[in-house]
Design a protein around this motif. Structure first.
Motif, mmCIF file in Angstrom:
data_model
loop_
_atom_site.group_PDB
_atom_site.id
_atom_site.type_symbol
_atom_site.label_atom_id
_atom_site.label_comp_id
_atom_site.label_asym_id
_atom_site.label_seq_id
_atom_site.Cartn_x
_atom_site.Cartn_y
_atom_site.Cartn_z
ATOM 1 N N ASN A 135 0.851 -1.174 0.000
ATOM 2 C CA ASN A 135 0.000 0.000 0.000
ATOM 3 C C ASN A 135 0.895 1.234 0.000
ATOM 4 O O ASN A 135 1.684 1.424 0.919
ATOM 5 N N ARG A 141 -7.181 6.002 3.166
ATOM 6 C CA ARG A 141 -7.966 4.768 3.152
ATOM 7 C C ARG A 141 -9.083 4.916 2.126
ATOM 8 O O ARG A 141 -9.670 5.993 1.996
ATOM 9 N N ASN A 231 -5.786 -1.929 2.158
ATOM 10 C CA ASN A 231 -5.778 -0.628 2.821
ATOM 11 C C ASN A 231 -4.681 -0.520 3.873
ATOM 12 O O ASN A 231 -4.523 0.523 4.506
#
Length: 318
Positions: A135, A141, A231
């Motif tokens: 990520n 997010r 995420n």
């Protein structure tokens, strides 16, 4: 994990036994029932390769949990393009789905659970073609789940299915028509993004970039595919340094990222691309730049697919 992982794992090694041992330790925690090992051969005129490749091969003796081990050990060096793509094709000739780790991609233990759950969840959804482990969203997010969907297919720890890899063509035979019809404009509206990817694809198609991963992006995009991205960051690339083939410097601070543990997996309510996430990645990592900045980036690597230092390739996908 309390039980053995029932999803096959492909572990790709070359000449960095110290990094590979750290990754193997994490694989040992997952204890996959099937472990595929692919090791490229030593390069000519690189005197240290033979011993380092031998040390990587010796790591196979440290596989001490009950599992079926399959080996693809190349006697001669195939390079990044042929070595990695050949290994992945060999893997999917034998399995329906699987997890792929290179020798510098250190996974959090929850990475294996994440890949297992999302592989099974999207097994019959042909539009989902890739599952990423990293990520690089700068703390943002996206969506209401443990992961989101994006066009960007980071390959520092990933997973996919035979059905998706079957579409892969390392030589990009359809690219001449793709370029002639300017299909890149249908994918991206930003001209600098279009230019970045056109130059990257041109370099690969012309044989000037020795890599396999731009072709995987091309496959996903020309197939109307989409990627799963967590995420939280589940992979840390520990391979930056002067002994690396491509990632010698890390100007974008994507290497050695802290690992985060995923404690539960919540699937997103909607299977819709997060354009906000895709645009963030494109503008941060995959836009054509010019002048002094361009020359500086041409001698480093951005986080992208993961490979090459050339005038065409500033980086690929993290």
């Amino acid at each position: 994990m309390s039980t053995q992982l029932d999803i096959p794992v492909l572990f790709i090694l070359f000449n960095r036994p110290r990094h590979a041992r750290k990754v193997l330790e994490q694989i040992r925690q997952a204890q996959p029932k099937e472990l595929f090992i692919a090791i490229d051969g030593p390069r000519p005129n690189h005197p240290t390769d033979r011993e380092q490749v031998a040390q990587c091969t010796a790591l196979l003796d440290e596989i001490d949990w009950p599992c079926q081990v399959y080996k693809l050990i190349q006697p001669r060096n195939l390079g990044c393009k042929r070595g990695v793509s050949t290994a992945i094709t060999w893997f999917f000739e034998q399995v329906e789905m699987g997890i792929i780790l290179e020798d510098d991609c250190l996974p959090d233990p929850s990475f294996f659970t994440f890949c297992r759950e999302t592989l099974l969840y999207h097994q019959h959804n042909s539009s989902v073609m890739h599952i990423s482990g990293v990520n690089f969203q700068g703390g943002q997010r996206h969506g209401d789940g443990s992961y989101f969907y994006s066009k960007i297919c980071h390959i520092w720890g990933w997973a996919t299915w035979r059905r998706a890899w079957a579409k892969y063509d390392v030589s990009m035979q359809s690219y001449a028509e793709f370029r002639q019809n300017q299909v890149i404009k249908d994918l991206f509206t930003d001209q600098k993004v279009q230019q970045f990817w056109t130059e990257a694809f041109d370099g690969v198609y012309a044989g000037q970039i020795d890599t396999w991963d731009y072709q995987w992006c091309y496959t996903i995009w020309t197939s109307g595919g989409i990627c799963v991205c967590p995420n939280q960051n589940l992979i840390s690339n520990i391979g930056f340094g002067q002994d690396a083939t491509h990632t010698k410097e890390d100007t974008e601070s994507t290497g050695n990222q802290p690992l985060q543990t995923l404690t539960e997996i919540v699937h997103p309510r909607f299977l819709i691309e997060s354009r906000r996430a895709t645009e963030y990645s494109l503008h941060k990592f995959f836009r054509k730049v010019s002048g002094i900045k361009q020359r500086m980036e041409n001698i480093t690597n951005k986080p992208g697919l993961k490979n090459v230092k050339t005038t065409f390739r500033k980086h690929l996908l993290p």
